[in-house]
Design an enzyme around this catalytic site. Structure first.
Site, short mmCIF file in Angstrom:
data_model
loop_
_atom_site.label_atom_id
_atom_site.label_comp_id
_atom_site.label_asym_id
_atom_site.label_seq_id
_atom_site.Cartn_x
_atom_site.Cartn_y
_atom_site.Cartn_z
NE ARG A 50 -3.16 0.28 3.12
CZ ARG A 50 -2.59 0.32 4.33
NH1 ARG A 50 -1.82 1.35 4.66
NH2 ARG A 50 -2.77 -0.65 5.19
CE1 TYR A 102 -16.22 10.20 -17.38
CE2 TYR A 102 -15.90 10.49 -15.03
CZ TYR A 102 -16.22 9.69 -16.10
OH TYR A 102 -16.53 8.38 -15.88
CG ASP A 172 -9.30 15.22 -16.38
OD1 ASP A 172 -8.55 14.64 -17.18
OD2 ASP A 172 -10.35 14.71 -15.93
CE LYS A 197 -12.01 6.95 -19.41
NZ LYS A 197 -12.42 8.22 -18.86
#
Ligand SMILES: *Cc1c(COP(=O)(O)O)cnc(C)c1O
Length: 364
Positions: A50, A102, A172, A197
């Site tokens: 982690r 988005y 973004d 993407k």
């Protein structure tokens, strides 16, 4: 490798020769969640996955380099990256955001606002955004080009305005990727990607990334990620690295195809309006006869009717009922996201096959 190499070279050599113990050409996939300490009080630099994982670390180094940032941090999805970042902001923060976002980002912002946690001021255009930034503003959030209306914002101008008021800028960069835009070099403080993407490019990995050259922001993100755990699995880190290597080739081919498709759409009597910036694989267009949308979507053979974007296969999306469903219709319509709009994500197929596919349904 030095940092002076061009994007293609950095991408092709991502992770190459990083495993000094075996000389493995490709960065190995490390599944181990825990690491043996050489001795009491010592660490190899890896303790628990982690916190840090070797496969993820190599990927993060590459992602930082291609976005020209000092640091990168990968997350389990683009939304996990967004939430990790915003969760670090003080309650009561004021955020100026672009309206055309988005849908999932807008949904989360709205929910935070409803809970009284942050307040948002939405703006449609670059000049409106600059005018909305004041001493009260803590963060400015935008996608450029916007999604799905494909409007470009000048990151440099926005960063100057934001910094003059002591606000930080978050971009973004999912749509352009580092192939067409490096927001950090234009003044952005943090860059976010849905790596699902273009970065991964094959519609088989869900991932996100945050990049920054601000050490304080990075330290906080690292601390919060280690504390809360929205990390990317080693397997997905490996897949993302593999896809990433061809980013520039894929992007260039998608752009070449998109330009040919735009030339066709612009002269088609079935099309009212074509929204394309001249680079990248994303095109939106408005159809002359909105009632034909189901027929258009159902008739396509090469394009797949699916959400998402940035993969090697071309997709068609109907934002009104898919990606942007969570934005109320009257809000959507008020800024131009009307029900006659279709969005294409252009892949790397043959351009003529794609055009013929569209021709068959649009001119039926
Ligand atoms: C898909 C997308 C997101 C969300 O990313 P996920 O990986 O799906 O969580 C954020 N921003 C943009 C521009 C996107 O296209």
């Amino acid at each position: 490798m030095t940092d002076d190499y061009k994007l293609e070279t950095i991408l092709a050599h991502a992770g190459v020769n990083t495993d000094k113990t075996t000389g493995a050409l490709i960065a190995p996939l490390h599944f181990s969640t825990t690491y043996q300490h050489p001795e009491f009080g010592q660490s190899t630099g890896f303790d628990y996955t982690r916190t840090k994982n070797p496969t993820r670390a190599v990927l993060e180094e590459t992602l930082a380099k291609i976005e020209k940032a000092d640091h990168a941090l990968v997350t389990a999805s683009g939304m996990a990256a967004l939430v990790l970042l915003f969760n670090g902001f003080p309650a009561g923060s004021n955020i100026v955001a672009a309206r055309d976002l988005y849908g999932g980002s807008f949904r989360w912002f709205n929910e935070q606002e409803a809970r009284g946690r942050f307040s948002f001021t939405y703006t449609n255009r670059e000049d409106e955004m600059i005018a909305a930034i004041s001493d009260e503003t803590d963060y400015v959030y935008l996608e450029t080009p916007t999604n799905p209306l494909m409007i470009e914002f000048d990151i440099k101008k926005i960063a100057q305005a934001a910094h003059a008021h002591g606000a930080k800028v978050i971009v973004d960069n999912t749509f352009y990727s580092p192939v067409y835009q490096n927001p950090i070099t234009l003044g952005a403080d943090v860059v976010l990607h849905s790596a699902t993407k273009y970065l991964s490019g094959h519609n088989d990995v869900l991932a996100g990334v945050l990049m920054t050259s601000d050490k304080d922001i990075y330290d906080k993100l690292f601390y919060d990620q280690n504390t809360t755990g929205p990390t990317l699995s080693p397997f997905d880190a490996y897949l993302l690295m593999r896809g990433l290597k061809t980013l520039k080739l894929r992007m260039e081919k998608a752009t070449q195809n998109a330009k040919a498709i735009v030339a066709y759409l612009e002269q088609s009597p079935a099309v009212k309006d074509v929204l394309y910036t001249g680079k990248g694989g994303m095109i939106s267009f408005k159809v002359a006869d909105e009632d034909r949308i189901p027929q258009i979507i159902n008739g396509l053979q090469v394009f797949t009717f699916a959400e998402s974007l940035g993969g090697i296969e071309s997709l068609i999306t109907y934002p009104a009922t898919q990606t942007h469903l969570d934005i109320p219709a009257e809000v959507r319509h008020s800024y131009g996201l009307t029900d006659d709009l279709l969005r294409l994500s252009i892949g790397i197929e043959d351009a003529e096959d794609l055009i013929n596919d569209l021709k068959t349904v649009l001119e039926a």
